[in-house]
Scaffold this motif. Structure first.
Motif, mmCIF file in Angstrom:
data_model
loop_
_atom_site.group_PDB
_atom_site.id
_atom_site.type_symbol
_atom_site.label_atom_id
_atom_site.label_comp_id
_atom_site.label_asym_id
_atom_site.label_seq_id
_atom_site.Cartn_x
_atom_site.Cartn_y
_atom_site.Cartn_z
ATOM 1 N N VAL A 238 27.191 73.443 -41.744
ATOM 2 C CA VAL A 238 27.147 72.761 -43.008
ATOM 3 C C VAL A 238 28.262 73.415 -43.730
ATOM 4 C CG1 VAL A 238 25.922 73.136 -45.265
ATOM 5 C CG2 VAL A 238 24.729 73.084 -43.024
ATOM 6 N N ILE B 142 26.515 64.222 -50.000
ATOM 7 C CA ILE B 142 25.225 64.812 -50.099
ATOM 8 C C ILE B 142 24.360 64.425 -48.829
ATOM 9 C CG2 ILE B 142 23.019 64.708 -51.454
ATOM 10 C CD1 ILE B 142 24.771 64.629 -53.780
ATOM 11 N N PRO B 143 24.374 63.216 -48.340
ATOM 12 C CA PRO B 143 23.306 62.966 -47.099
ATOM 13 C C PRO B 143 23.787 63.607 -45.840
ATOM 14 C CG PRO B 143 23.801 60.993 -48.284
ATOM 15 C CD PRO B 143 24.815 62.085 -48.958
ATOM 16 N N TRP C 240 22.921 67.240 -46.351
ATOM 17 C CA TRP C 240 21.546 67.504 -46.070
ATOM 18 C C TRP C 240 21.062 67.408 -44.602
ATOM 19 C CZ3 TRP C 240 18.045 63.408 -44.509
ATOM 20 C CH2 TRP C 240 16.677 63.890 -44.670
ATOM 21 N N ARG D 213 19.349 70.777 -43.282
ATOM 22 C CA ARG D 213 17.926 70.545 -43.481
ATOM 23 C C ARG D 213 17.039 71.707 -42.536
ATOM 24 N NH1 ARG D 213 16.139 64.745 -40.815
ATOM 25 N NH2 ARG D 213 17.366 65.184 -39.064
ATOM 26 N N VAL E 97 21.016 74.090 -48.256
ATOM 27 C CA VAL E 97 21.451 72.842 -48.989
ATOM 28 C C VAL E 97 21.604 72.753 -50.242
ATOM 29 C CG1 VAL E 97 20.884 70.381 -48.823
ATOM 30 C CG2 VAL E 97 20.177 71.317 -46.889
ATOM 31 N N GLY E 98 20.627 73.216 -50.745
ATOM 32 C CA GLY E 98 21.097 73.343 -52.328
ATOM 33 C C GLY E 98 22.197 74.159 -52.631
ATOM 34 N N LEU F 268 25.476 72.436 -51.905
ATOM 35 C CA LEU F 268 25.752 71.124 -52.779
ATOM 36 C C LEU F 268 26.126 71.759 -53.871
ATOM 37 C CD1 LEU F 268 22.986 68.882 -51.815
ATOM 38 C CD2 LEU F 268 25.256 68.473 -51.225
ATOM 39 N N SER G 277 20.438 62.810 -37.069
ATOM 40 C CA SER G 277 21.752 62.531 -37.898
ATOM 41 C C SER G 277 21.999 61.105 -37.499
ATOM 42 C CB SER G 277 23.001 63.736 -37.510
ATOM 43 O OG SER G 277 23.364 63.110 -36.274
#
Lengths: 278, 187
Positions: free
Chosen positions: A75, A140-141, A144, A148, A153-154, A157, B162
């Motif tokens: 991430v 963003i996607p 995520w 996830r 994730v939060g 971001l 994904s």
């Protein structure tokens, strides 16, 4: 602001564009955004950006060599690429801001409008920043889908929004400064690109920066490296948000050093010929 | 009667032994070398991790001698017990740390945060090397007790999951860019 006929007519008719006070920069920004996003240049940049993020995300999710990394690192890597490329695109758009208008021959009519030069650069800065916010929304996607299942994730971001926005404001203002002072658009874009590469290069050194006080100073002075270090410390190493907060000093200083001169010197540097008196 | 007592004792020993064996390594372990005043205490003695986890290894170096030691270098190493190739740089960016001279009966603490980047069984151990003007390069080295680290594998990322995002986003944004181009051509 390109030289489309509708754009020209908007700008040369003072009665139609006589925004009062602080509203003038918003008028410039709105016009710049229309040029950027309706001309197809902005959507094309976003398309290329999404291709890059798609390739990287797929590699991160399938490649065994990358897959050994912990999910947090995947991430973090994706977030860093999104911030780096988003900031790069923002810088290149702003580097075209003044010198591009000069080369297209539209700066003269722009300077004849009843808009101050400070409002002009502020509007262009705001429009360039829409590119950063658009790349952020696109990322963003991807963040995520990689993050996830874990509770970062939060956090990722929010971090990319904070760090990326600070870097984008500083570098976009720097790009406009370079653009105003450059003799040609090619020079402006080349110099801006070089600055960004020079700021990114130390973060890609094998084994990182040298250890000791010198490496530590380098890591903190470089706004890009310091910003990315801050996000890694929180996302990967699990540090508190306040623990490495001093790493955000360099990005903050970049904002001050780029935005303040841009605003104060805008009357002098936004000229038909770079370096000529008003 | 005697046989019953022996049977009961045997059962009790067999029942307690695994617990004792399990509980033993969980605590810190200490090691020194005959004739050398330095003693190294390492914790944890045993650690289970999942790949990607970070483990902190703490070493406490005690000077049992009567004189102050020279400056020392504490070096951490990772040895695979299952034949896995280990690149120490992947596990820790700083395996070597300086230790200031230690006074008699005093201790120095050193710690490393390592990241488990391979699966398998590993022994992580600390070696002390003298680094004084006269002792540098002369030894003797003092090795601490190993921390046994077992690393389990984990596949955290879901390639299939994904795929929709990876395909849909460029398609969507490509369509938007194309529409913007076509709209501009028409006007």
């Amino acid at each position: 602001m390109t030289a489309s006929s509708t754009t020209q007519s908007d700008w040369v008719a003072p009665a139609r564009v006589r925004p009062a006070g602080g509203a003038s920069w918003r008028t410039v920004a709105a016009q710049e955004c229309r040029d950027l996003w309706l001309s197809g240049r902005g959507p094309l940049l976003l398309f290329a950006f999404s291709l890059l993020l798609s390739a990287f995300t797929y590699l991160a999710a399938t490649n065994q060599a990358i897959n050994f990394l912990e999910q947090r690192e995947a991430v973090n890597l994706t977030m860093q690429i999104a911030v780096a490329v988003g900031v790069l695109v923002t810088l290149l758009v702003s580097a075209d801001g003044i010198s591009g208008e000069r080369e297209r021959g539209t700066l003269e009519s722009l300077l004849l409008t009843p808009v101050s030069r400070r409002a002009l650069v502020l509007g262009k800065l705001a429009a360039a920043l829409t590119v950063w916010f658009a790349t952020y929304l696109v990322s963003i996607p991807y963040i995520w889908v990689l993050g996830r299942g874990v509770s970062i994730v939060g956090q990722a971001l929010l971090l990319s929004l904070v760090v990326g926005t600070v870097l984008a404001v500083g570098l976009a203002a720097l790009g406009l400064l370079v653009s105003a002072l450059s003799a040609s658009n090619k020079v402006s874009i080349a110099v801006s690109f070089f600055i960004l590469l020079a700021l990114f290069a130390p973060t890609q050194l094998p084994g990182g920066l040298p250890k000791g006080w010198f490496g530590d100073v380098l890591a903190r002075v470089n706004p890009v490296g310091a910003g990315l270090h801050y996000s890694t410390a929180i996302l990967v190493n699990g540090h508190e948000w306040t623990r490495d907060f001093n790493y955000l000093i360099a990005p903050g200083v970049l904002v001050v050093l780029a935005v303040v001169p841009l605003m104060l010197l805008s009357d002098r540097i936004v000229q038909l010929e770079p370096g000529s008196a008003r | 009667m005697r046989a019953r007592i022996w049977l009961a004792v045997s059962i009790a020993v067999l029942a307690v032994a695994p617990v004792a064996v399990w509980a033993g390594p969980a605590a810190a372990v200490t090691a020194g070398q005959p004739g050398n005043p330095l003693e190294i205490r390492v914790e944890p003695a045993r650690q289970s991790a999942v790949i990607g986890d970070r483990v902190t290894i703490r070493a406490q170096v005690t000077n049992r001698g009567a004189t102050r030691t020279d400056p020392l270098i504490a070096h951490l190493n990772v040895a695979s017990l299952t034949g896995t190739y280990v690149d120490l740089e992947d596990w820790t960016a700083g395996p070597t740390q300086p230790v200031a001279p230690i006074d008699p009966a005093a201790t120095a603490n050193v710690s490393w945060e390592i990241q488990a980047v391979n699966t398998g069984s590993f022994d992580v151990y600390v070696v002390l090397l003298p680094n004084g003007p006269g002792s540098s390069g002369a030894g003797p080295l003092v090795a601490g007790p190993p921390t046994h680290v077992t690393v389990a594998g984990r596949r955290t990322l879901n390639a299939g999951g994904s795929l929709p995002i990876v395909v849909a986003m460029p398609l969507l944004l490509g369509a938007v860019a194309l529409a913007a181009r076509l709209r501009r051509r028409r006007t």
